[in-house]
Enzyme design. Structure first.
Site, PDB file in Angstrom:
ATOM      1  N   TRP A 192       1.042  -1.024   0.312  1.00 56.91           N
ATOM      2  CA  TRP A 192      -0.336  -0.098   0.344  1.00 56.91           C
ATOM      3  C   TRP A 192       0.746   1.461  -0.273  1.00 56.91           C
ATOM      4  CZ3 TRP A 192       1.189   2.918   4.003  1.00 56.91           C
ATOM      5  CH2 TRP A 192       1.311   3.030   5.104  1.00 56.91           C
ATOM      6  N   GLU A 252       7.139   8.141  13.995  1.00 54.92           N
ATOM      7  CA  GLU A 252       7.494   7.700  13.123  1.00 54.92           C
ATOM      8  C   GLU A 252       8.404   8.311  12.127  1.00 54.92           C
ATOM      9  OE1 GLU A 252       6.481   4.305  12.012  1.00 54.92           O
ATOM     10  OE2 GLU A 252       4.830   3.676  13.023  1.00 54.92           O
ATOM     11  N   GLU A 294       8.690   1.342   6.486  1.00 55.30           N
ATOM     12  CA  GLU A 294       8.780   1.929   7.547  1.00 55.30           C
ATOM     13  C   GLU A 294       7.892   4.088   7.300  1.00 55.30           C
ATOM     14  OE1 GLU A 294       7.814   1.546  10.805  1.00 55.30           O
ATOM     15  OE2 GLU A 294       7.304  -0.451  11.376  1.00 55.30           O
ATOM     16  N   HIS A 314       4.497   5.195   6.738  1.00 55.51           N
ATOM     17  CA  HIS A 314       4.213   5.090   8.003  1.00 55.51           C
ATOM     18  C   HIS A 314       3.621   6.716   8.587  1.00 55.51           C
ATOM     19  CE1 HIS A 314       4.891   0.742   9.633  1.00 55.51           C
ATOM     20  NE2 HIS A 314       4.287   0.976   8.216  1.00 55.51           N
ATOM     21  N   GLU A 328       8.319  -3.210  17.597  1.00 58.32           N
ATOM     22  CA  GLU A 328       7.648  -3.619  16.484  1.00 58.32           C
ATOM     23  C   GLU A 328       6.319  -4.062  17.327  1.00 58.32           C
ATOM     24  OE1 GLU A 328       7.527  -2.747  13.639  1.00 58.32           O
ATOM     25  OE2 GLU A 328       9.487  -2.193  12.923  1.00 58.32           O
ATOM     26  N   THR A 371       4.333  -1.098  19.017  1.00 59.97           N
ATOM     27  CA  THR A 371       3.789  -0.022  17.793  1.00 59.97           C
ATOM     28  C   THR A 371       2.387  -0.607  17.355  1.00 59.97           C
ATOM     29  OG1 THR A 371       4.570  -1.133  16.164  1.00 59.97           O
ATOM     30  CG2 THR A 371       5.775   1.494  17.540  1.00 59.97           C
ATOM     31  N   ASP A 389       1.266  -3.879   8.819  1.00 60.59           N
ATOM     32  CA  ASP A 389       2.949  -3.467   8.798  1.00 60.59           C
ATOM     33  C   ASP A 389       3.538  -3.983   9.705  1.00 60.59           C
ATOM     34  OD1 ASP A 389       2.508  -3.255   6.247  1.00 60.59           O
ATOM     35  OD2 ASP A 389       3.856  -1.514   6.133  1.00 60.59           O
ATOM     36  N   GLU A 390       3.154  -3.607  11.440  1.00 61.54           N
ATOM     37  CA  GLU A 390       4.019  -3.166  11.986  1.00 61.54           C
ATOM     38  C   GLU A 390       3.765  -5.191  13.150  1.00 61.54           C
ATOM     39  OE1 GLU A 390       5.454  -0.987  12.543  1.00 61.54           O
ATOM     40  OE2 GLU A 390       4.632   0.840  13.214  1.00 61.54           O
ATOM     41  N   HIS A 412       6.792  -6.360  10.934  1.00 62.77           N
ATOM     42  CA  HIS A 412       7.380  -6.805  11.035  1.00 62.77           C
ATOM     43  C   HIS A 412       8.426  -7.775  12.385  1.00 62.77           C
ATOM     44  CE1 HIS A 412       7.786  -2.658   9.331  1.00 62.77           C
ATOM     45  NE2 HIS A 412       7.857  -3.045   8.220  1.00 62.77           N
TER      46      HIS A 412
END
Ligand code: FE2
Ligand code: FE2
Length: 378
Positions: free
Chosen positions: A82, A125, A163, A166, A216, A219, A248-249, A252
């Site tokens: 994305w 971020e 990252e 973000h 991670e 977050t 996403d986090e 990770h």
């Protein structure tokens, strides 16, 4: 002026970025000496470096084919990723102004405190250069050239590139929302990147991969909670933004915890010692040195709001530790040295100790006086 900051006053106000950190004692060595306007606004003293014995570098070299096969698949190809534009009004479309208007109408329903946390998360971020720098201080896994093809370096850059979206997405959202003083926020980002951060990992990848596993996951929890709150306030589009970042986090987290799991398999003694060491030293938050040019207690104040709002609480923190200790099966480790067994024992008892502090943390946050933040248009 001496600044003995965040840690002594609000030991129990936990925030995703500072996680394990400040529970057990103050973060010593944080000062603001204001040597000159060009100097970092806050400094960390007593910084330790290169604690990993050089022969351990071989362990990370020997893990390269494993990392290529098992780690890199946790990055998403660019074409399947994305981008911030997917969630924001398109400035090149005819309906741009209407979409911005709708975004701003929805944003009006969210409380000021929500924007404090969202701005703080975005600023953290946006200090991404500091985190990539930190990754590239690590012995054995750093990107030696800036374009190295070692799987560790490919991961470092790929992670950073993911990252980067973000902060970018939250930054643009906050700008369009009209709820924040963007200039103040931008100043805070500049201050924070200028200050940097000592993560207390001592160039040691054992330490750092433990740190990033916690980070991670924290977050993931925090962005997940900002998504949940946005939905509660009726802003499903913002909920989608925060939820997408949280996903996403999570990816990770899975990658970093897998590295540590592998380290536990190859070298359990060193890994459990590193875990206990990081817990004792306290995992420090990337935005510990956050400063807006006005509020010397900005970190404390921001963390208190996160606790009060339930975005990242002492309870989340305790659960985070509990989860990871279980995930790595620390209790079941065998064949450890005496020192290793003591570290194992310490780590396994930790969640219960932290849980006893939970209630006090929430009570303290509830009683904290309302603070006005320079980031918010009240
Ligand atoms: Fe992030
Ligand atoms: Fe992340």
């Amino acid at each position: 002026m001496q600044y003995h900051g965040p840690c002594t006053r609000n030991l129990l106000f936990l925030h995703p970025w500072f996680q394990v950190s400040i529970l057990f004692s103050g973060f010593r060595g944080l000062q603001n000496t204001k040597r000159g306007s060009y100097w970092p606004a806050k400094e960390i003293h007593f910084q330790a470096t290169h604690s990993m014995p050089p022969e351990k570098i071989e362990i990370f070299k020997s893990m390269e084919s494993w990392a290529e096969k098992n780690l890199l698949k946790h990055l998403k190809p660019v074409e399947k990723s994305w981008q911030p534009q997917d969630f924001l009004p398109r400035a090149d479309s005819e309906g741009f102004y209407e979409q911005v208007e709708e975004l701003r109408e929805r944003a009006k329903e969210l409380p000021d405190d929500y924007f404090v946390v969202l701005a703080g998360d975005m600023i953290t971020e946006e200090a991404l250069p500091t985190y990539q720098t930190a990754l590239n201080t690590l012995d054995g896994v750093r990107d030696e050239t800036g374009a190295s093809l070692s799987p560790w370096a490919v991961w470092n850059r790929g992670w950073t590139a993911e990252e980067n979206r973000h902060g970018d997405l939250l930054n643009k959202y906050l700008y369009l929302s009209g709820r924040v003083d963007m200039r103040q926020i931008e100043k805070t980002i500049q201050y924070l990147i200028g200050c940097g951060m000592d993560f207390k990992c001592e160039n040691n990848p054992y330490n750092f991969f433990i740190y990033t596993s916690f980070q991670e996951r924290a977050t993931f929890i925090s962005h997940g909670n900002t998504a949940r709150l946005a939905r509660r306030y009726g802003d499903n589009k913002l909920a989608h933004i925060c939820g997408t970042i949280a996903a996403d986090e999570k990816r990770h987290e899975i990658a970093y915890t897998m590295i540590v799991e592998k380290l536990f398999e190859i070298d359990p003694d060193t890994t459990v010692l590193a875990l206990a060491d990081m817990m004792r030293k306290k995992i420090v938050m990337p935005a510990l040195l956050i400063y807006d040019g006005q509020d010397d207690n900005l970190f404390d104040n921001y963390s208190a709001v996160a606790q009060k709002l339930g975005v990242y609480t002492a309870k989340d923190y305790a659960e985070n530790i509990e989860f990871l200790v279980g995930r790595w099966n620390v209790e079941g480790l065998t064949g450890l040295s005496g020192e290793g067994r003591r570290a194992q024992d310490f780590v396994c008892r930790l969640p219960a100790r932290i849980r006893r502090l939970e209630e006090r943390a929430q009570e303290k946050a509830n009683k904290a006086p309302a603070i006005r933040f320079s980031w918010i248009r009240y």
